[in-house]
Design a protein around this motif. Structure first.
Motif, PDB file in Angstrom:
ATOM      1  N   ALA A  57      -4.817 -24.398 -13.467  1.00  0.00           N
ATOM      2  CA  ALA A  57      -4.677 -24.595 -12.027  1.00  0.00           C
ATOM      3  C   ALA A  57      -6.051 -25.012 -11.505  1.00  0.00           C
ATOM      4  CB  ALA A  57      -4.219 -23.315 -11.353  1.00  0.00           C
ATOM      5  N   HIS A  58      -7.082 -24.423 -12.109  1.00  0.00           N
ATOM      6  CA  HIS A  58      -8.461 -24.884 -11.916  1.00  0.00           C
ATOM      7  C   HIS A  58      -8.830 -25.696 -13.150  1.00  0.00           C
ATOM      8  CE1 HIS A  58      -8.687 -21.124  -9.249  1.00  0.00           C
ATOM      9  NE2 HIS A  58      -8.502 -22.188  -8.492  1.00  0.00           N
ATOM     10  N   GLY A  59      -9.188 -26.950 -12.936  1.00  0.00           N
ATOM     11  CA  GLY A  59      -9.244 -27.921 -14.017  1.00  0.00           C
ATOM     12  C   GLY A  59     -10.200 -27.604 -15.148  1.00  0.00           C
ATOM     13  N   LYS A  99     -13.189 -30.638 -13.634  1.00  0.00           N
ATOM     14  CA  LYS A  99     -13.648 -29.956 -12.411  1.00  0.00           C
ATOM     15  C   LYS A  99     -12.610 -28.927 -11.986  1.00  0.00           C
ATOM     16  CE  LYS A  99     -16.239 -33.667 -10.112  1.00  0.00           C
ATOM     17  NZ  LYS A  99     -16.050 -34.780 -11.057  1.00  0.00           N
ATOM     18  N   ARG A 100     -13.048 -27.979 -11.182  1.00  0.00           N
ATOM     19  CA  ARG A 100     -12.117 -27.015 -10.594  1.00  0.00           C
ATOM     20  C   ARG A 100     -11.071 -27.738  -9.739  1.00  0.00           C
ATOM     21  NH1 ARG A 100     -12.398 -21.390  -9.463  1.00  0.00           N
ATOM     22  NH2 ARG A 100     -11.366 -20.762  -7.548  1.00  0.00           N
ATOM     23  N   TYR A 101     -11.525 -28.730  -8.979  1.00  0.00           N
ATOM     24  CA  TYR A 101     -10.657 -29.472  -8.057  1.00  0.00           C
ATOM     25  C   TYR A 101     -10.424 -30.882  -8.577  1.00  0.00           C
ATOM     26  CZ  TYR A 101     -12.999 -26.088  -5.007  1.00  0.00           C
ATOM     27  OH  TYR A 101     -13.526 -24.963  -4.461  1.00  0.00           O
ATOM     28  N   ILE A 145      -2.859 -18.221 -16.275  1.00  0.00           N
ATOM     29  CA  ILE A 145      -4.141 -17.955 -16.951  1.00  0.00           C
ATOM     30  C   ILE A 145      -5.282 -18.713 -16.266  1.00  0.00           C
ATOM     31  CG2 ILE A 145      -5.367 -18.027 -19.160  1.00  0.00           C
ATOM     32  CD1 ILE A 145      -2.598 -18.075 -20.532  1.00  0.00           C
ATOM     33  N   HIS A 146      -6.360 -17.973 -16.025  1.00  0.00           N
ATOM     34  CA  HIS A 146      -7.589 -18.554 -15.474  1.00  0.00           C
ATOM     35  C   HIS A 146      -8.757 -18.225 -16.404  1.00  0.00           C
ATOM     36  CE1 HIS A 146      -6.261 -19.961 -11.405  1.00  0.00           C
ATOM     37  NE2 HIS A 146      -5.204 -19.287 -11.801  1.00  0.00           N
ATOM     38  N   GLY A 147      -9.973 -18.531 -15.953  1.00  0.00           N
ATOM     39  CA  GLY A 147     -11.144 -18.242 -16.786  1.00  0.00           C
ATOM     40  C   GLY A 147     -12.413 -18.569 -16.026  1.00  0.00           C
ATOM     41  N   GLY A 148     -13.528 -18.552 -16.731  1.00  0.00           N
ATOM     42  CA  GLY A 148     -14.833 -18.740 -16.101  1.00  0.00           C
ATOM     43  C   GLY A 148     -15.167 -20.188 -15.775  1.00  0.00           C
TER      44      GLY A 148
END
Ligand SMILES: [Zn+2]
Length: 331
Positions: A57-59, A99-101, A145-148
């Protein structure tokens, strides 16, 4: 690989005992190529619950993406009573841009702050709308799932819902089964903030958000983190009885309530405490200096707790958070 022109998850899941995957085309770019949503389905030979698992979801949070690919590779529909639906990159544009976005939006939009999305909004809002309504709403349980990413260090931690009801109990059981050490108890549901696990909860779907990996760990722990994710997904499938076998228990797990701790000034940020370390109220977490090496800010811990994460990049910005500290909770 397929292109799903008129994707309908219910219809796909009705054809039992197979693996199928491909792109759902969402919108066309000016150059004629498509913005896609990748989907992989391991559809059990027998009926049962559907678990949806997503990442990116965050690239720039790639461990979930690779972990999902590995979980799908391992899945055998012949022995499954239910389904595993995998979306390895919800925001495939941000994934590709590292990137996040995504920069395709007129102004940057955080996908995981814009749920349930808008069909006729900007690209990122329309991705949220499509994914939430056409895939997430069919789930019995959700693992997002996300991460740093590129900039943060995170202790592997799984966020779960805790509002004292049946959905929360299921969410906690999923978090425990996923197997990461730290369990982040979320006791405030604010759907207006647009975060997927909270929107899933309001739709009656137990959800967890594992956070694992990031650029700071990829040289040393990439493969380990990828297989921890695949193992975690499989243990959740056992919890839901989609797979036979005993649900593995983890003795070293601890529960925390996490606070983000902000700096006033930006500069050269020097973290003083490592991930997992216990800190006392008043301990120095970060020293921030200017370009002449002079201290401009010193960030202290407001609580006793354990370091769950920190900004790992050399430069930090004014009024941005630099530490996450988790207050340890009773079971
Ligand atoms: Zn994220």
């Amino acid at each position: 690989m397929n292109t799903f022109e008129n994707f309908n998850l219910k219809e796909e899941l009705a054809v039992k005992g197979r693996k199928v995957y491909g792109f759902i085309p969402l919108a066309q770019r000016p150059n004629g190529t498509w913005v896609n949503l990748p989907v992989m389905m391991a559809i059990g030979a027998e009926d049962g619950p559907t678990i949806v698992v997503d990442a990116c979801a965050h690239g720039d949070e790639y461990e979930g993406c690779e972990g999902i690919i590995e979980a799908f590779r391992r899945a055998d529909p012949a022995v499954m009573k239910g389904n595993l639906v995998c979306v390895p990159a919800v925001h495939a544009e941000a994934f590709a841009e590292m990137k996040r976005y995504s920069t395709l939006d007129f102004v940057p939009i955080d996908l995981n702050r814009t749920y349930p999305g808008q069909e006729k909004g900007y690209l990122t809002q329309s991705v949220a709308d499509y994914y939430f309504n056409n895939i997430v709403k069919h789930a019995d349980g959700l693992i997002t799932i996300h991460g740093g990413g590129n900039y943060l260090y995170l202790e592997p931690v799984t966020l779960y819902q805790s509002y004292g009801d049946e959905i929360s109990a299921r969410s906690r059981a999923m978090a425990e089964a996923f197997g990461l050490d730290a369990l982040w108890r979320n006791q405030v549901c604010e759907p207006q903030n647009g975060i997927l696990d909270e929107l899933a909860y309001t739709a009656g779907i137990p959800a967890i958000t594992p956070e694992i990996g990031g650029q700071t760990t990829r040289a040393t722990n990439r493969e380990e983190n990828v297989s921890r994710i695949a193992d975690g997904v499989f243990n959740v499938l056992r919890l839901w009885k989609i797979l036979d076998g005993e649900v593995k228990r983890f003795d070293s797990q601890y529960h925390v309530d996490v606070q983000y701790i902000y700096a006033k000034h930006g500069g050269i940020h020097k973290p003083q405490k490592k991930g997992g370390q216990r800190v006392k109220k008043g301990d120095t977490l970060s020293i921030i200096t200017n370009l002449f090496g002079e201290e401009v800010d010193r960030v202290l811990s407001p609580i006793d707790g354990r370091v769950i994460g920190y900004w790992a990049y050399t430069v930090s910005q004014p009024r941005s958070w630099v530490y996450m500290v988790g207050r340890e909770l009773e079971e």
